[in-house]
Design an enzyme around this catalytic site. Structure first.
Site, short mmCIF file in Angstrom:
data_model
loop_
_atom_site.label_atom_id
_atom_site.label_comp_id
_atom_site.label_asym_id
_atom_site.label_seq_id
_atom_site.Cartn_x
_atom_site.Cartn_y
_atom_site.Cartn_z
N ASP A 48 3.31 -4.69 7.97
CA ASP A 48 2.06 -3.91 7.88
C ASP A 48 0.90 -4.90 8.02
OD1 ASP A 48 -0.24 -2.71 7.04
OD2 ASP A 48 0.58 -1.92 5.16
N CYS A 105 -4.76 2.48 -3.68
CA CYS A 105 -3.52 3.02 -3.09
C CYS A 105 -2.34 2.11 -3.37
CB CYS A 105 -3.66 3.26 -1.59
SG CYS A 105 -4.97 4.40 -1.19
N GLN A 134 -4.31 -5.45 6.94
CA GLN A 134 -5.30 -6.41 6.40
C GLN A 134 -5.12 -7.79 7.04
OE1 GLN A 134 -7.71 -5.39 4.58
NE2 GLN A 134 -6.98 -3.53 3.61
N LYS A 145 -10.21 -0.94 10.60
CA LYS A 145 -10.48 -2.11 9.75
C LYS A 145 -10.86 -3.33 10.59
CE LYS A 145 -7.13 -0.60 6.28
NZ LYS A 145 -7.86 0.03 5.17
N HIS A 183 0.87 -1.17 0.00
CA HIS A 183 0.00 0.00 0.00
C HIS A 183 0.92 1.23 0.00
CE1 HIS A 183 -2.81 2.93 1.79
NE2 HIS A 183 -3.78 2.14 1.42
N1 7TS Z 1 -1.68 -1.00 4.57
C1 7TS Z 1 -2.59 -1.77 3.98
C2 7TS Z 1 -2.24 -3.15 3.58
C3 7TS Z 1 -3.86 -1.26 3.75
O1 7TS Z 1 -4.77 -2.02 3.15
C4 7TS Z 1 -4.17 0.07 4.15
C5 7TS Z 1 -5.50 0.71 3.88
C6 7TS Z 1 -3.17 0.81 4.78
C7 7TS Z 1 -1.94 0.24 4.97
C8 7TS Z 1 -3.40 2.19 5.28
O2 7TS Z 1 -4.27 2.18 6.36
P1 7TS Z 1 -4.73 3.55 7.04
O3 7TS Z 1 -5.69 3.12 8.07
O4 7TS Z 1 -3.51 4.18 7.59
O5 7TS Z 1 -5.35 4.37 5.95
N2 7TS Z 1 -6.16 0.16 2.78
C9 7TS Z 1 -7.27 0.65 2.21
C10 7TS Z 1 -7.89 0.00 1.16
O6 7TS Z 1 -7.51 -1.05 0.67
N3 7TS Z 1 -8.96 0.72 0.78
O7 7TS Z 1 -9.05 1.80 1.55
C11 7TS Z 1 -8.00 1.79 2.45
#
Ligand code: 7TS
Length: 405
Positions: free
Chosen positions: A197, A361, A200, A223, A120
């Protein structure tokens, strides 16, 4: 798992969109929140609201207990030996940036950072910037054609120059679950620190950071049924000790004189200013909620729904699925004939089906897949096979609408 009972915990799911029952298939972007988490927020704001770590009055003590209790629950949830190893951040992105700013002063032009092309942007751009700032080299692990990391070639990418290895536990596009323990062991052999990370991963299966043996593990509350605005940086104590504070101010100091200051111990040293107290409490409530159902049951349900969606979608004419067909966690990424993903998502929305379309992203990964964008359906504990059927029917209608074959 009693999905009907679980769904009754999520009032938001019981609505119609464009006259159709809602099928929310976008939990990889953000998960819905159960009543139990919303009740915990209400309890805090209606009865306990006060700042933490300062007041000796009753409300201050209750707020501090609840905030630190959430830290202890979060530590236990991911197998961290001590609550002190949990630093609260805003989200995964902030947790990655905290390490990227606070740990990387030590990197020199001889050093390398190794990540993957499936990251990401939030676990890629901070390392690009670090490499620019420190003059070091950013390298990418090789992928096999199905999207899995090429473990045979990986050792060629690791050397004593490698100082940091950062990779996602689960790809938010390909759904692949990376062998993070194996990669951590290889990285440690060359003396590199490892950041995983888990944005997910943590929502979907039992994560044990001690078993993985990584140095840092980051994830987002939103999430996994917690509110937005709360995230986590876990670290081994010796790794966290290497971080220089990146925000200075209240909460994080031990002593301040006009000339100089000293810092509190971990984790508070890395949490400057009034923290997201209600967010942390909501995260603690989300941990309780997920544990009350059981992470093994949640994983089994997610795996079954993902397998069913793969089966249904691969049987549909014109559907191209991206990523491997096995070993996926919680999501299916695809395209329908040559219809643009945004058009697919617009028609699906008319049918009450919420999915995500775009680059997710992950622009470099889209280039690797050789597509501008994709459609993605993602599943969580409250989703049902009937919703996968609704997705399939809505895709049929999309195909008819655009006259695609
Ligand atoms: N890493 C992964 C693997 C992700 O899927 C996401 C967010 C992030 C980092 C960033 O997370 P945040 O909470 O800091 O924004 N992924 C997604 C997505 O797949 N669709 O919207 C956000």
């Amino acid at each position: 798992m009693d999905t009907a009972a679980i769904r009754s915990d999520f009032p938001i799911l019981h609505q119609t969109v464009n006259g159709k029952p809602l099928a929310y298939l976008d939990s990889a972007a953000t998960a819905q929140k159960p009543r139990q988490v919303l009740d915990a927020l209400n309890q805090y704001y209606l009865h306990d609201n006060a700042n933490v770590h300062r007041a000796v009055h009753a409300l201050g003590e209750r707020a501090t207990l609840a905030y630190e209790g959430a830290r202890a629950k979060t530590a236990r949830f991911i197998g961290a030996p001590h609550a002190r190893q949990i630093v609260f951040t805003r989200n995964t992105t902030e947790a990655v940036n905290l390490v990227a700013y606070s740990w990387t002063d030590r990197l020199t032009p001889d050093d390398e950072i190794l990540i993957t092309p499936m990251e990401h942007h939030s676990n890629m751009v901070p390392w690009q910037q670090t490499a620019l700032r420190q003059g070091c080299r950013l390298r990418y692990m090789p992928l096999r054609p199905d999207g899995n990391i090429d473990m045979q070639k990986l050792p060629e990418y690791l050397s004593p120059r490698t100082k940091l290895v950062a990779l996602t536990h689960v790809s938010n596009v390909l759904g692949v679950t990376n062998p993070v323990a194996e990669i951590t062991a290889l990285a440690h052999q060359v003396g590199a620190r490892v950041l995983i990370d888990g944005a997910q991963g943590v929502p979907h299966f039992k994560v044990d950071v001690t078993a993985i043996d990584c140095d840092f593990y980051v994830f987002s509350g939103h999430k996994m049924c917690a509110p937005t605005g709360i995230g986590v940086l876990y670290g081994k104590l010796e790794a966290l000790e290497e971080l220089t504070p990146f925000l200075y101010g209240g909460e994080m100091i031990a002593t301040v004189s006009l000339e100089a200051s000293t810092w509190k111990e971990l984790p508070w040293r890395l949490e400057a200013g009034t923290p997201n107290i209600s967010g942390a409490i909501g995260l603690g409530a989300a941990v309780d909620y997920l544990e009350s159902i059981g992470m093994d049951a949640i994983k089994a349900h997610g795996d079954a729904l993902t397998a069913y969606a793969l089966e249904v979608l691969s049987a549909m004419p014109g559907v191209t699925i991206y990523g491997p067909l096995t070993g996926r966690t919680g999501l299916v990424t695809f395209n329908l004939a040559d219809i643009h993903p945004h058009d697919v998502s617009t028609v699906l929305d008319q049918e009450g089906v919420a999915i995500r379309a775009g680059h997710h992203c992950c622009q470099p990964l889209m280039r690797w897949l050789d597509v501008p964008a994709t459609v993605r359906a993602s599943f969580y504990l409250y989703n049902t096979a009937a919703e996968v059927d609704m997705l399939a029917q809505a895709l049929e209608r999309t195909r008819e609408f655009f006259g695609a074959r």
